[in-house]
Scaffold this motif. Structure first.
Motif, PDB file in Angstrom:
ATOM      1  N   LEU A 104      -2.122  -9.658  -7.785  1.00 23.44           N
ATOM      2  CA  LEU A 104      -2.035  -9.251  -6.623  1.00 23.44           C
ATOM      3  C   LEU A 104      -2.392 -10.396  -5.606  1.00 23.44           C
ATOM      4  O   LEU A 104      -2.117 -10.637  -4.690  1.00 23.44           O
ATOM      5  CB  LEU A 104      -2.755  -8.113  -6.444  1.00 23.44           C
ATOM      6  CG  LEU A 104      -2.503  -6.798  -7.210  1.00 23.44           C
ATOM      7  CD1 LEU A 104      -3.384  -5.915  -7.173  1.00 23.44           C
ATOM      8  CD2 LEU A 104      -1.074  -6.332  -6.664  1.00 23.44           C
ATOM      9  N   ARG A 140      -0.344 -12.668  -2.444  1.00 23.06           N
ATOM     10  CA  ARG A 140      -0.995 -12.773  -1.046  1.00 23.06           C
ATOM     11  C   ARG A 140      -0.803 -14.322  -0.781  1.00 23.06           C
ATOM     12  O   ARG A 140      -1.184 -14.500   0.383  1.00 23.06           O
ATOM     13  CB  ARG A 140      -2.265 -12.291  -0.934  1.00 23.06           C
ATOM     14  CG  ARG A 140      -2.480 -10.674  -0.863  1.00 23.06           C
ATOM     15  CD  ARG A 140      -3.621 -10.361  -0.534  1.00 23.06           C
ATOM     16  NE  ARG A 140      -3.607 -10.598   0.865  1.00 23.06           N
ATOM     17  CZ  ARG A 140      -4.864 -10.766   1.737  1.00 23.06           C
ATOM     18  NH1 ARG A 140      -6.118 -10.388   1.008  1.00 23.06           N
ATOM     19  NH2 ARG A 140      -4.720 -10.758   3.005  1.00 23.06           N
ATOM     20  N   LEU A 161       1.161 -11.660   2.776  1.00 20.07           N
ATOM     21  CA  LEU A 161       1.028 -10.031   2.566  1.00 20.07           C
ATOM     22  C   LEU A 161      -0.342  -9.708   2.928  1.00 20.07           C
ATOM     23  O   LEU A 161      -1.430 -10.409   2.919  1.00 20.07           O
ATOM     24  CB  LEU A 161       1.225  -9.564   1.142  1.00 20.07           C
ATOM     25  CG  LEU A 161       2.846  -9.662   0.832  1.00 20.07           C
ATOM     26  CD1 LEU A 161       3.168  -9.033  -0.608  1.00 20.07           C
ATOM     27  CD2 LEU A 161       3.771  -9.006   1.961  1.00 20.07           C
ATOM     28  N   TYR A 173      -5.044  -5.895  -0.331  1.00 19.92           N
ATOM     29  CA  TYR A 173      -4.880  -4.578  -0.961  1.00 19.92           C
ATOM     30  C   TYR A 173      -6.324  -3.897  -1.202  1.00 19.92           C
ATOM     31  O   TYR A 173      -7.384  -4.437  -1.178  1.00 19.92           O
ATOM     32  CB  TYR A 173      -4.231  -4.928  -2.209  1.00 19.92           C
ATOM     33  CG  TYR A 173      -4.935  -5.819  -3.293  1.00 19.92           C
ATOM     34  CD1 TYR A 173      -5.762  -5.125  -4.178  1.00 19.92           C
ATOM     35  CD2 TYR A 173      -4.638  -7.247  -3.069  1.00 19.92           C
ATOM     36  CE1 TYR A 173      -6.513  -6.359  -4.758  1.00 19.92           C
ATOM     37  CE2 TYR A 173      -5.567  -8.064  -3.884  1.00 19.92           C
ATOM     38  CZ  TYR A 173      -6.344  -7.611  -4.787  1.00 19.92           C
ATOM     39  OH  TYR A 173      -7.093  -8.473  -5.675  1.00 19.92           O
ATOM     40  N   PHE A 184      -2.477  -0.381  -0.022  1.00 20.19           N
ATOM     41  CA  PHE A 184      -2.153  -1.616   1.086  1.00 20.19           C
ATOM     42  C   PHE A 184      -2.025  -0.988   2.524  1.00 20.19           C
ATOM     43  O   PHE A 184      -1.438  -0.031   2.676  1.00 20.19           O
ATOM     44  CB  PHE A 184      -0.726  -2.385   0.848  1.00 20.19           C
ATOM     45  CG  PHE A 184      -0.639  -2.563  -0.838  1.00 20.19           C
ATOM     46  CD1 PHE A 184      -1.091  -3.586  -1.230  1.00 20.19           C
ATOM     47  CD2 PHE A 184       0.122  -1.717  -1.763  1.00 20.19           C
ATOM     48  CE1 PHE A 184      -0.998  -4.033  -2.577  1.00 20.19           C
ATOM     49  CE2 PHE A 184       0.174  -1.852  -3.116  1.00 20.19           C
ATOM     50  CZ  PHE A 184      -0.274  -3.248  -3.622  1.00 20.19           C
ATOM     51  N   VAL A 244       3.414  -4.520   5.699  1.00 23.35           N
ATOM     52  CA  VAL A 244       2.754  -3.969   4.481  1.00 23.35           C
ATOM     53  C   VAL A 244       3.926  -3.474   3.712  1.00 23.35           C
ATOM     54  O   VAL A 244       3.714  -3.245   2.571  1.00 23.35           O
ATOM     55  CB  VAL A 244       1.741  -2.782   4.943  1.00 23.35           C
ATOM     56  CG1 VAL A 244       2.593  -1.572   5.526  1.00 23.35           C
ATOM     57  CG2 VAL A 244       0.890  -2.292   3.944  1.00 23.35           C
ATOM     58  N   TRP A 275       4.830  -4.958   0.473  1.00 22.52           N
ATOM     59  CA  TRP A 275       4.008  -4.842  -1.001  1.00 22.52           C
ATOM     60  C   TRP A 275       4.769  -3.989  -1.879  1.00 22.52           C
ATOM     61  O   TRP A 275       4.564  -4.072  -3.177  1.00 22.52           O
ATOM     62  CB  TRP A 275       2.712  -4.553  -0.611  1.00 22.52           C
ATOM     63  CG  TRP A 275       1.577  -5.337  -0.472  1.00 22.52           C
ATOM     64  CD1 TRP A 275       0.846  -5.619   0.759  1.00 22.52           C
ATOM     65  CD2 TRP A 275       1.234  -6.286  -1.549  1.00 22.52           C
ATOM     66  NE1 TRP A 275       0.039  -6.585   0.516  1.00 22.52           N
ATOM     67  CE2 TRP A 275       0.127  -6.787  -1.053  1.00 22.52           C
ATOM     68  CE3 TRP A 275       1.558  -6.398  -2.800  1.00 22.52           C
ATOM     69  CZ2 TRP A 275      -0.769  -7.968  -1.738  1.00 22.52           C
ATOM     70  CZ3 TRP A 275       0.644  -7.153  -3.697  1.00 22.52           C
ATOM     71  CH2 TRP A 275      -0.181  -8.013  -3.211  1.00 22.52           C
ATOM     72  N   ALA A 285       4.452  -5.087  -5.761  1.00 25.51           N
ATOM     73  CA  ALA A 285       3.289  -4.266  -6.546  1.00 25.51           C
ATOM     74  C   ALA A 285       3.805  -3.386  -7.724  1.00 25.51           C
ATOM     75  O   ALA A 285       3.157  -3.845  -8.867  1.00 25.51           O
ATOM     76  CB  ALA A 285       2.685  -3.412  -5.532  1.00 25.51           C
TER      77      ALA A 285
END
Lengths: 430, 430
Positions: free
Chosen positions: B71, B75, B112, B115, B128, B135, B138, B142
């Motif tokens: 994650l 980002r 992004l 989270y 998120f 958003v 994501w 994800a």
């Protein structure tokens, strides 16, 4: 990042050679070669390709030019330093220096003799002539070249993903076999699939899959190059060629009758332990064992390569008992047309009664049955046999008349000399 | 020859990132993002992971540290120059400059948002929060990260050949599907399988297999990165998120009732042709169509994403007829839980009556059912949904109550506002 040098180098190959090493061959060829080099180095022998599957018109499928390129490439090969070092230094069947210095010096200088190629009625007539020790080394690569050229021809027009899926399916098939064999208690199995493999890379894959999937149940491969690279045992002992050529060289019936034992007497002198494996079916198993000298009953085991394998094993067990030997100490190697079902069945029948081992050939390394249209990749029955020695035709009777070879009058003579009666024919698929 | 630099470079990666590009996402996300960027750029929206397959205890299978690394890596990504050029310059649905300059300038700067991750009772609670246009991007990565981390966890202890055979089997499965679909006359099918794919590389393989195997029957992929690299069409229009968030932002029941049409009115203004596809099931297909303004009946087609697809298509056909439209000119896109049988059945039912197209998702890119013990690689029903907008919970009713979302009192309110009666539940597998 692209390795530019590799790509340029790869593009310089004029052909993609199928056999790239003189030791990309069966181990027993080298063992026999050394024996022949000592005992019959000057006999002039002819090997000939025989396609038992007449429906596969090889000359229509395989381009003659490509075949010649592959055969010519084969003749350009010589033993590499690393290969020589491995043969000299590796331990085979528990023994170091299996290959003597005089043989290795000869082998290091060897180039394969010329071939003769003609197209006749949709088939290739391919023969090799030379001294026995040199010409005998053509057999396995010649077969591997023809089979792989056929694989290449059939796959030539396939798309990239179609090809990937073809190999995915073939891998799945092999792996499902491996998964079944994994559960067979006490299994000992080796790869004997060099000569009729789908391709070199495919055999190499199969060996590695057996290594991972069967662990210690996989005992090795007959292929020296793969044994060297994958660090597994090289497996094999002797073949029909020894009694066939020796018999053809026999000047009269009395010498002929003794020839199959004489050649094993030489072997007895050279080898011990697990290399003392009788291949009894060249002129009929029953007569061969009945007339065999007692020292042969002391050998470690027997290889069953034709006829009904269960009957062959029972004959061997009874013979050992008659000669006062304990069959549970003896090794029976099954090597004829095996696939998983038969392996499992034979293991169940004979485990505990004898030591059992399997040499798994074509249906390990070339089971592409059912994977393309018209079954164009199914394996077929191609052999390359010694057909003549010093001008005399060779003869094989086998326990399966479908595998018999030789001129009819010579077959009749051999049947008389070796007292072979009625035989049951079995279908030969691979 | 080994490319030393490549090997050293590869060893410098701290992790093996699952998603390596902001456009490794569904095309409709970018279309919707641009729309949201213009119409609702400041709404604060929360997306949340929802694992409908409670028996898959993701937090027991996937390491939290590895999940955070993936994650965090996500980002760190920003749009590359080539990706930006492709989005700006490529022709999508026959149109150049689909993405406006102001949007592209914003997208080029986008990272992004943060989270929030917690482990609760064997599951990950992953949310998120951010402005809607940021958003929303994501959702797809994800899901792809979680599904692929699960694939990696399940395959972690497998041997090299076991793995190779696993993929060989999966390839064979996909190819057998492709071979069946090849024979379906008039088929038009796209890959919609990004979010719940087995892995990125696997989706990429599936797309290429469809390209080779289906030729012009394969019309494209929803995945922008793969569309760019493989030079195929990027496919997709709009999703439930548009009416869901718009509805949550509605201040009263009257505005709520109009919200699903309002958002499509904006879409109508922005897009034409094959991008005018109605997704009618957010609050029940029947009521949505009954109350729909006439300009919506002029749209090109409809996407059936829940309920019985044949019933959904019949409803659409009848609706078009009622509104004086010719159904044979309309497009019906099936996209819910498809596999080969269903695709063939629906094509046979509706070909000729409407233009038919398929968006094939999870059972294209993640059909690893039955391939490992305990079916540990079978796909499962994981979604990531907008659950809150400016403090108001979102609601989805769907044509399948098993896919409904939202607090019970809000569901009741929406059912009243949109006049939704009894619904039939369907099992949701993927």
């Amino acid at each position: 990042m692209v390795d530019i040098a590799s790509r340029v180098y790869n593009h310089k190959w004029k052909i993609d050679p199928i056999v790239r090493s003189l030791i990309d061959t069966d181990f027993y060829k080298l063992l026999m070669c050394q024996s022949v080099f000592r005992n019959e180095p000057t006999a002039i022998v002819t090997f000939s390709l025989i396609n038992r599957s007449k429906n596969i018109r090889l000359a229509d499928i395989i381009d003659e030019g490509e075949l010649r390129e592959q055969l010519d490439h084969m003749r350009s090969l010589s033993l590499s330093r690393g290969e020589s070092t491995w043969l000299r230094g590796n331990m085979f069947y528990g023994k170091r220096q299996m290959f003597r210095s005089d043989f290795m010096e000869w082998f290091e200088k060897l180039r394969l003799p010329a071939y003769h190629l003609e197209k006749i009625d949709g088939q290739y007539e391919l023969t090799f002539e030379g001294t026995w020790p040199e010409v005998m080394l053509w057999e396995v690569p010649a077969l591997a070249i023809l089979v792989e050229l056929r694989s290449r021809a059939v796959t030539a027009d396939m798309g990239r993903f179609e090809l990937q899926v073809l190999y995915a399916r073939a891998m799945t098939k092999v792996w499902e076999k491996v998964e079944r064999l994994r559960h067979v208690d006490g299994l000992r199995i080796a790869d004997f699939g060099t000569r009729r493999r789908h391709s070199f890379m495919w055999q190499d894959w199969c060996v590695q899959a057996m290594q991972e999937g069967l662990s210690e149940k996989f005992v090795g491969t007959s292929n020296c190059l793969i044994a060297m690279r994958r660090e597994v045992e090289a497996i094999g002992t002797n073949a029909h060629e020894l009694p066939m050529v020796s018999s053809a060289l026999a000047p009269d019936d009395a010498t002929l009758r003794e020839a199959p034992y004489k050649v094993l007497a030489d072997w007895h002198e050279e080898h011990e332990g697990n290399l003392r494996i009788i291949l009894p079916d060249t002129y009929g198993t029953e007569g061969f064992l009945r007339e065999a000298p007692d020292w042969l009953a002391s050998w470690t085991g027997i290889r069953i390569d034709s006829g009904d394998p269960a009957i062959g094993a029972e004959i061997a067990i009874n013979w050992w008992k008659e000669r006062g030997e304990d069959p549970t100490k003896k090794l029976v190697i099954f090597s004829d047309g095996l696939d998983v079902e038969k392996i499992i069945e034979l293991q169940a029948m004979f485990a505990g009664r004898v030591r059992v081992s399997f040499g798994w050939g074509t249906l390990l390394t070339n089971d592409f049955r059912g994977l393309v249209e018209n079954d164009g990749l199914a394996p077929f029955s191609l052999v390359c046999k010694a057909v003549n020695a010093n001008g005399h035709p060779t003869v094989k009777l086998s326990d399966n008349p479908a595998k018999a070879m030789g001129p009819p009058e010579e077959i009749a003579r051999y049947k008389r000399v070796f007292d072979v009666g009625e035989q049951t024919a079995f279908n030969v698929e691979v």
